[in-house]
Scaffold this motif. Structure first.
Motif, PDB file in Angstrom:
ATOM      1  N   ASP A 114       0.849  -1.195   0.000  1.00 62.96           N
ATOM      2  CA  ASP A 114       0.000   0.000   0.000  1.00 62.96           C
ATOM      3  C   ASP A 114       0.881   1.241   0.000  1.00 62.96           C
ATOM      4  OD1 ASP A 114      -2.159   1.677   0.137  1.00 62.96           O
ATOM      5  OD2 ASP A 114      -2.489   1.396   2.269  1.00 62.96           O
ATOM      6  N   ASP A 115       1.151   1.782  -1.186  1.00 64.94           N
ATOM      7  CA  ASP A 115       1.986   2.973  -1.316  1.00 64.94           C
ATOM      8  C   ASP A 115       1.083   4.198  -1.421  1.00 64.94           C
ATOM      9  OD1 ASP A 115       3.877   4.912  -1.769  1.00 64.94           O
ATOM     10  OD2 ASP A 115       4.357   4.230  -3.799  1.00 64.94           O
ATOM     11  N   ARG A 116       0.993   4.928  -0.355  1.00 62.95           N
ATOM     12  CA  ARG A 116       0.120   6.093  -0.299  1.00 62.95           C
ATOM     13  C   ARG A 116       0.919   7.385  -0.383  1.00 62.95           C
ATOM     14  NH1 ARG A 116      -4.896   4.384   2.235  1.00 62.95           N
ATOM     15  NH2 ARG A 116      -5.220   6.533   2.826  1.00 62.95           N
ATOM     16  N   SER A 117       2.183   7.297  -0.726  1.00 63.57           N
ATOM     17  CA  SER A 117       3.062   8.461  -0.685  1.00 63.57           C
ATOM     18  C   SER A 117       2.647   9.569  -1.642  1.00 63.57           C
ATOM     19  CB  SER A 117       4.506   8.050  -0.969  1.00 63.57           C
ATOM     20  OG  SER A 117       4.623   7.494  -2.269  1.00 63.57           O
ATOM     21  N   ASP A 118       1.971   9.221  -2.734  1.00 64.71           N
ATOM     22  CA  ASP A 118       1.588  10.251  -3.697  1.00 64.71           C
ATOM     23  C   ASP A 118       0.082  10.530  -3.701  1.00 64.71           C
ATOM     24  OD1 ASP A 118       0.808   7.864  -4.817  1.00 64.71           O
ATOM     25  OD2 ASP A 118       1.602   8.309  -6.811  1.00 64.71           O
ATOM     26  N   GLN A 127       3.043  15.454   6.638  1.00 65.14           N
ATOM     27  CA  GLN A 127       3.172  16.701   5.899  1.00 65.14           C
ATOM     28  C   GLN A 127       2.378  17.831   6.540  1.00 65.14           C
ATOM     29  OE1 GLN A 127       1.704  15.323   2.144  1.00 65.14           O
ATOM     30  NE2 GLN A 127       3.691  14.554   1.482  1.00 65.14           N
ATOM     31  N   LEU A 128       1.517  17.504   7.471  1.00 63.97           N
ATOM     32  CA  LEU A 128       0.661  18.481   8.123  1.00 63.97           C
ATOM     33  C   LEU A 128       0.712  18.210   9.615  1.00 63.97           C
ATOM     34  CD1 LEU A 128      -1.496  20.692   7.426  1.00 63.97           C
ATOM     35  CD2 LEU A 128      -3.187  18.898   7.617  1.00 63.97           C
ATOM     36  N   HIS A 129       0.783  19.270  10.384  1.00 67.75           N
ATOM     37  CA  HIS A 129       0.881  19.101  11.849  1.00 67.75           C
ATOM     38  C   HIS A 129      -0.403  19.469  12.528  1.00 67.75           C
ATOM     39  CE1 HIS A 129       5.106  18.461  11.264  1.00 67.75           C
ATOM     40  NE2 HIS A 129       5.163  19.570  10.567  1.00 67.75           N
ATOM     41  N   MET A 161     -12.786  15.621  -1.143  1.00 66.72           N
ATOM     42  CA  MET A 161     -11.390  15.404  -1.535  1.00 66.72           C
ATOM     43  C   MET A 161     -10.445  16.301  -0.736  1.00 66.72           C
ATOM     44  SD  MET A 161     -11.408  14.711  -5.658  1.00 66.72           S
ATOM     45  CE  MET A 161     -12.682  15.871  -6.170  1.00 66.72           C
ATOM     46  N   ARG A 162     -10.855  17.522  -0.463  1.00 66.97           N
ATOM     47  CA  ARG A 162     -10.015  18.419   0.338  1.00 66.97           C
ATOM     48  C   ARG A 162      -9.828  17.878   1.756  1.00 66.97           C
ATOM     49  NH1 ARG A 162     -12.355  24.050  -2.157  1.00 66.97           N
ATOM     50  NH2 ARG A 162     -10.833  24.156  -3.841  1.00 66.97           N
ATOM     51  N   LEU A 163     -10.880  17.320   2.325  1.00 65.97           N
ATOM     52  CA  LEU A 163     -10.761  16.705   3.647  1.00 65.97           C
ATOM     53  C   LEU A 163      -9.820  15.500   3.593  1.00 65.97           C
ATOM     54  CD1 LEU A 163     -14.478  16.868   4.856  1.00 65.97           C
ATOM     55  CD2 LEU A 163     -12.550  18.246   5.669  1.00 65.97           C
ATOM     56  N   GLU A 164      -9.928  14.741   2.522  1.00 64.40           N
ATOM     57  CA  GLU A 164      -9.056  13.578   2.370  1.00 64.40           C
ATOM     58  C   GLU A 164      -7.594  14.002   2.197  1.00 64.40           C
ATOM     59  OE1 GLU A 164      -8.849   9.417  -0.163  1.00 64.40           O
ATOM     60  OE2 GLU A 164     -10.561  10.749  -0.442  1.00 64.40           O
ATOM     61  N   VAL A 165      -7.365  15.109   1.491  1.00 66.67           N
ATOM     62  CA  VAL A 165      -6.004  15.641   1.347  1.00 66.67           C
ATOM     63  C   VAL A 165      -5.434  15.948   2.727  1.00 66.67           C
ATOM     64  CG1 VAL A 165      -4.656  17.652   0.599  1.00 66.67           C
ATOM     65  CG2 VAL A 165      -6.196  16.531  -1.010  1.00 66.67           C
ATOM     66  N   LYS A 166      -6.229  16.596   3.564  1.00 62.63           N
ATOM     67  CA  LYS A 166      -5.769  16.927   4.914  1.00 62.63           C
ATOM     68  C   LYS A 166      -5.436  15.656   5.699  1.00 62.63           C
ATOM     69  CE  LYS A 166      -8.248  21.287   5.338  1.00 62.63           C
ATOM     70  NZ  LYS A 166      -9.320  22.008   6.028  1.00 62.63           N
ATOM     71  N   ASP A 167      -6.299  14.647   5.604  1.00 56.42           N
ATOM     72  CA  ASP A 167      -6.051  13.384   6.301  1.00 56.42           C
ATOM     73  C   ASP A 167      -4.775  12.717   5.803  1.00 56.42           C
ATOM     74  OD1 ASP A 167      -8.327  13.653   7.827  1.00 56.42           O
ATOM     75  OD2 ASP A 167      -9.540  12.283   6.600  1.00 56.42           O
ATOM     76  N   GLU A 168      -4.612  12.663   4.491  1.00 52.19           N
ATOM     77  CA  GLU A 168      -3.430  12.031   3.912  1.00 52.19           C
ATOM     78  C   GLU A 168      -2.163  12.800   4.289  1.00 52.19           C
ATOM     79  OE1 GLU A 168      -2.914   9.209   2.216  1.00 52.19           O
ATOM     80  OE2 GLU A 168      -5.017   8.651   2.336  1.00 52.19           O
ATOM     81  N   GLU A 173      -0.827  14.311  -3.849  1.00 47.31           N
ATOM     82  CA  GLU A 173      -0.644  14.856  -5.196  1.00 47.31           C
ATOM     83  C   GLU A 173      -1.773  14.418  -6.131  1.00 47.31           C
ATOM     84  OE1 GLU A 173       2.495  14.155  -8.775  1.00 47.31           O
ATOM     85  OE2 GLU A 173       3.342  14.468  -6.774  1.00 47.31           O
ATOM     86  N   LYS A 174      -2.137  13.148  -6.070  1.00 39.89           N
ATOM     87  CA  LYS A 174      -3.222  12.633  -6.924  1.00 39.89           C
ATOM     88  C   LYS A 174      -4.549  13.309  -6.593  1.00 39.89           C
ATOM     89  CE  LYS A 174      -1.257   8.067  -7.771  1.00 39.89           C
ATOM     90  NZ  LYS A 174      -1.384   6.634  -7.497  1.00 39.89           N
ATOM     91  N   LEU A 175      -4.828  13.460  -5.309  1.00 39.66           N
ATOM     92  CA  LEU A 175      -6.074  14.110  -4.895  1.00 39.66           C
ATOM     93  C   LEU A 175      -6.111  15.572  -5.349  1.00 39.66           C
ATOM     94  CD1 LEU A 175      -6.400  12.563  -1.363  1.00 39.66           C
ATOM     95  CD2 LEU A 175      -8.117  12.375  -3.173  1.00 39.66           C
ATOM     96  N   GLN A 176      -4.985  16.261  -5.231  1.00 36.74           N
ATOM     97  CA  GLN A 176      -4.939  17.659  -5.660  1.00 36.74           C
ATOM     98  C   GLN A 176      -5.170  17.778  -7.161  1.00 36.74           C
ATOM     99  OE1 GLN A 176      -1.157  18.693  -3.881  1.00 36.74           O
ATOM    100  NE2 GLN A 176      -2.175  19.735  -2.182  1.00 36.74           N
TER     101      GLN A 176
END
Length: 78
Positions: free
Chosen positions: A10-14, A76-78, A63-70, A17-20
């Motif tokens: 499960d590579d979630r590193s990108d 990447q977010l504190h 999607m914006r909420l998911e970006v924050k979660d990811e 970027e994909k969501l954006q």
């Protein structure tokens, strides 16, 4: 007996970027739909475009909420 394969890791590193990119594409689709709406006299078409753009706005928010979660999960977010 069937050959068993290992699932891909499960590579979630990108994901951020994909969501954006998905958000950007959805916004572009909304803008194109609005341009079409401005040129249309058909009330049914207008209604359909307005409903679809409302769903797109909901999707963008999700999607914006998911970006924050990811971003938080990836440190990447504190």
């Amino acid at each position: 007996m069937a050959k068993r394969t290992k699932p891909n890791p499960d590579d979630r590193s990108d994901n951020v970027e994909k969501l954006q990119e998905m958000i950007h594409n959805t916004i572009e689709n909304m803008e194109r739909a609005e341009e079409t709406l401005a040129l249309s006299d058909n009330e049914e078409t207008k209604r359909q475009v307005e409903e679809k753009n409302a769903r797109r706005r909901e999707s963008i928010e999700a999607m914006r909420l998911e970006v924050k979660d990811e971003a938080r999960d990836n440190g990447q977010l504190h």
